[in-house]
Design a protein around this motif. Structure first.
Motif, PDB file in Angstrom:
ATOM      1  N   VAL A  39      10.597 -16.334   5.703  1.00 56.34           N
ATOM      2  CA  VAL A  39       9.826 -17.441   6.280  1.00 56.34           C
ATOM      3  C   VAL A  39      10.802 -18.506   6.781  1.00 56.34           C
ATOM      4  N   PRO A  40      10.541 -19.062   7.968  1.00 60.21           N
ATOM      5  CA  PRO A  40      11.440 -20.093   8.508  1.00 60.21           C
ATOM      6  C   PRO A  40      11.547 -21.314   7.582  1.00 60.21           C
ATOM      7  N   ALA A  41      12.684 -21.992   7.663  1.00 62.91           N
ATOM      8  CA  ALA A  41      12.894 -23.226   6.910  1.00 62.91           C
ATOM      9  C   ALA A  41      11.778 -24.214   7.244  1.00 62.91           C
ATOM     10  N   GLY A  42      11.484 -25.097   6.321  1.00 65.10           N
ATOM     11  CA  GLY A  42      10.447 -26.101   6.541  1.00 65.10           C
ATOM     12  C   GLY A  42       9.090 -25.664   6.011  1.00 65.10           C
ATOM     13  N   ASN A  43       9.054 -24.564   5.252  1.00 65.48           N
ATOM     14  CA  ASN A  43       7.814 -24.081   4.652  1.00 65.48           C
ATOM     15  C   ASN A  43       8.070 -23.828   3.175  1.00 65.48           C
ATOM     16  N   LYS A  44       7.037 -24.054   2.359  1.00 62.47           N
ATOM     17  CA  LYS A  44       7.184 -23.824   0.921  1.00 62.47           C
ATOM     18  C   LYS A  44       6.018 -22.980   0.419  1.00 62.47           C
ATOM     19  N   VAL A  45       6.263 -22.279  -0.692  1.00 60.43           N
ATOM     20  CA  VAL A  45       5.231 -21.434  -1.286  1.00 60.43           C
ATOM     21  C   VAL A  45       4.051 -22.300  -1.718  1.00 60.43           C
ATOM     22  N   ALA A  46       2.862 -21.921  -1.258  1.00 58.56           N
ATOM     23  CA  ALA A  46       1.640 -22.619  -1.642  1.00 58.56           C
ATOM     24  C   ALA A  46       0.830 -21.799  -2.646  1.00 58.56           C
ATOM     25  N   MET A  47       0.924 -20.463  -2.545  1.00 59.01           N
ATOM     26  CA  MET A  47       0.167 -19.595  -3.434  1.00 59.01           C
ATOM     27  C   MET A  47       0.783 -18.200  -3.427  1.00 59.01           C
ATOM     28  N   GLU A  48       0.841 -17.587  -4.606  1.00 58.76           N
ATOM     29  CA  GLU A  48       1.309 -16.210  -4.747  1.00 58.76           C
ATOM     30  C   GLU A  48       0.137 -15.366  -5.221  1.00 58.76           C
ATOM     31  N   THR A  49      -0.106 -14.236  -4.552  1.00 60.59           N
ATOM     32  CA  THR A  49      -1.187 -13.346  -4.957  1.00 60.59           C
ATOM     33  C   THR A  49      -0.699 -11.899  -4.962  1.00 60.59           C
ATOM     34  N   VAL A  50      -1.456 -11.064  -5.662  1.00 63.07           N
ATOM     35  CA  VAL A  50      -1.237  -9.628  -5.649  1.00 63.07           C
ATOM     36  C   VAL A  50      -2.484  -9.007  -5.032  1.00 63.07           C
ATOM     37  N   GLY A  51      -2.301  -8.307  -3.922  1.00 58.66           N
ATOM     38  CA  GLY A  51      -3.410  -7.617  -3.273  1.00 58.66           C
ATOM     39  C   GLY A  51      -3.512  -6.205  -3.815  1.00 58.66           C
ATOM     40  N   VAL A  52      -4.689  -5.846  -4.306  1.00 66.48           N
ATOM     41  CA  VAL A  52      -4.922  -4.510  -4.848  1.00 66.48           C
ATOM     42  C   VAL A  52      -6.141  -3.946  -4.148  1.00 66.48           C
ATOM     43  N   GLY A  53      -5.972  -2.808  -3.466  1.00 68.38           N
ATOM     44  CA  GLY A  53      -7.111  -2.254  -2.753  1.00 68.38           C
ATOM     45  C   GLY A  53      -6.802  -0.980  -2.019  1.00 68.38           C
ATOM     46  N   GLN A  54      -7.417  -0.886  -0.841  1.00 67.95           N
ATOM     47  CA  GLN A  54      -7.369   0.348  -0.064  1.00 67.95           C
ATOM     48  C   GLN A  54      -7.075   0.042   1.393  1.00 67.95           C
ATOM     49  N   ILE A  55      -6.482   1.040   2.055  1.00 69.62           N
ATOM     50  CA  ILE A  55      -6.280   0.988   3.503  1.00 69.62           C
ATOM     51  C   ILE A  55      -6.952   2.226   4.083  1.00 69.62           C
ATOM     52  N   THR A  56      -7.737   2.018   5.136  1.00 73.16           N
ATOM     53  CA  THR A  56      -8.408   3.127   5.807  1.00 73.16           C
ATOM     54  C   THR A  56      -7.600   3.540   7.030  1.00 73.16           C
ATOM     55  N   TYR A  57      -7.442   4.865   7.195  1.00 71.51           N
ATOM     56  CA  TYR A  57      -6.794   5.456   8.358  1.00 71.51           C
ATOM     57  C   TYR A  57      -7.790   6.399   9.023  1.00 71.51           C
ATOM     58  N   GLU A  58      -7.654   6.564  10.342  1.00 72.79           N
ATOM     59  CA  GLU A  58      -8.511   7.485  11.085  1.00 72.79           C
ATOM     60  C   GLU A  58      -7.645   8.411  11.930  1.00 72.79           C
ATOM     61  N   CYS A  59      -8.018   9.691  11.979  1.00 68.99           N
ATOM     62  CA  CYS A  59      -7.311  10.673  12.797  1.00 68.99           C
ATOM     63  C   CYS A  59      -7.748  10.473  14.258  1.00 68.99           C
ATOM     64  N   VAL A  72      -4.146   6.691  12.305  1.00 70.98           N
ATOM     65  CA  VAL A  72      -4.047   5.326  12.806  1.00 70.98           C
ATOM     66  C   VAL A  72      -4.635   4.364  11.776  1.00 70.98           C
ATOM     67  N   PHE A  73      -3.900   3.298  11.518  1.00 68.49           N
ATOM     68  CA  PHE A  73      -4.344   2.242  10.608  1.00 68.49           C
ATOM     69  C   PHE A  73      -5.645   1.647  11.144  1.00 68.49           C
ATOM     70  N   VAL A  74      -6.696   1.612  10.331  1.00 66.85           N
ATOM     71  CA  VAL A  74      -7.972   1.020  10.731  1.00 66.85           C
ATOM     72  C   VAL A  74      -8.128  -0.361  10.115  1.00 66.85           C
ATOM     73  N   GLY A  75      -7.867  -0.480   8.811  1.00 65.49           N
ATOM     74  CA  GLY A  75      -7.988  -1.784   8.184  1.00 65.49           C
ATOM     75  C   GLY A  75      -7.873  -1.751   6.679  1.00 65.49           C
ATOM     76  N   PRO A  76      -7.607  -2.936   6.100  1.00 69.40           N
ATOM     77  CA  PRO A  76      -7.468  -3.068   4.655  1.00 69.40           C
ATOM     78  C   PRO A  76      -8.768  -3.560   4.010  1.00 69.40           C
ATOM     79  N   ASP A  77      -8.852  -3.347   2.715  1.00 68.80           N
ATOM     80  CA  ASP A  77      -9.921  -3.910   1.893  1.00 68.80           C
ATOM     81  C   ASP A  77      -9.323  -4.108   0.505  1.00 68.80           C
ATOM     82  N   ALA A  78      -8.921  -5.336   0.192  1.00 68.57           N
ATOM     83  CA  ALA A  78      -8.224  -5.592  -1.070  1.00 68.57           C
ATOM     84  C   ALA A  78      -8.704  -6.889  -1.710  1.00 68.57           C
ATOM     85  N   LYS A  79      -8.592  -6.921  -3.021  1.00 69.82           N
ATOM     86  CA  LYS A  79      -8.827  -8.149  -3.785  1.00 69.82           C
ATOM     87  C   LYS A  79      -7.490  -8.860  -3.901  1.00 69.82           C
ATOM     88  N   LEU A  80      -7.495 -10.178  -3.759  1.00 70.83           N
ATOM     89  CA  LEU A  80      -6.297 -10.988  -3.964  1.00 70.83           C
ATOM     90  C   LEU A  80      -6.398 -11.612  -5.351  1.00 70.83           C
TER      91      LEU A  80
END
Length: 181
Positions: A39-59, A72-80
């Motif tokens: 991350v570029p200078a001038g930014n600080k951590v505001a929140m740390e999370t762990v994403g746990v879930g699934q990613i859907t792919y399509e042929c 092909v990556f279709v999209g994620p579905d995760a809890k933070l």
């Protein structure tokens, strides 16, 4: 007497281990990350999370390559989850959207990726678009995806016989949210 002393010492050691594990987590460090996803200078951590879930792919057919296919990556579905394991939001798409439990959310533009290791989706740096709604996601400038586990496209064949098939894979990643300092 020796048994009592040994038990007391073991109990003290166990209690000190519990106390140290309950201390506040360290703020995320970028020192071991590839430059591309820092991350570029001038930014600080505001929140740390762990994403746990699934990613859907399509042929699908490869772009501009008739007769060739790919997952092909279709999209994620995760809890933070926060570092204590409490759900604080969700990550879903398309479009890729990070949403806090308070309803504030944002989409983002990918700036860079870096290898995440064998069998893991890449590390990622995204620049946040202005947040919708007031809350935890208000003012987020960048998000890093780090410490990735799993999530790569399926190993099974993708071809004309299963074009349009969808596969869901499990993944986990840390999502670190930054705000201007």
């Amino acid at each position: 007497m020796i048994v009592k002393t040994t038990l007391a010492a073991a109990a003290a050691l166990a209690l000190s281990a519990c106390a140290s594990s309950m201390s506040a987590p360290m703020m995320y460090s970028q020192t071991s990350l590839p430059d591309a996803v820092k991350v570029p200078a001038g930014n600080k951590v505001a929140m740390e999370t762990v994403g746990v879930g699934q990613i859907t792919y399509e042929c699908r057919t490869k772009a501009n390559m008739p007769g060739q296919y790919e997952w092909v990556f279709v999209g994620p579905d995760a809890k933070l989850m926060d570092r204590s394991g409490k759900q604080v939001g969700k990550y879903y798409g398309p479009p890729a959207t990070w949403e806090a439990n308070d309803g504030s959310k944002f989409t983002a533009t990918q700036l860079a990726v870096a290898p995440g290791g064998e069998g893991n989706i890449p590390l990622q740096l995204v620049k946040a678009n202005p947040a919708m709604g007031m809350g935890a996601m208000s003012g987020v400038t960048y998000t890093q995806r780090v410490a990735t586990k799993g999530g790569v496209a399926p190993a099974m064949a993708c071809g004309a016989s299963n074009m349009g098939a969808k596969q869901i894979v499990q993944y986990q990643a840390d999502y670190i949210f930054y705000k201007a300092s």
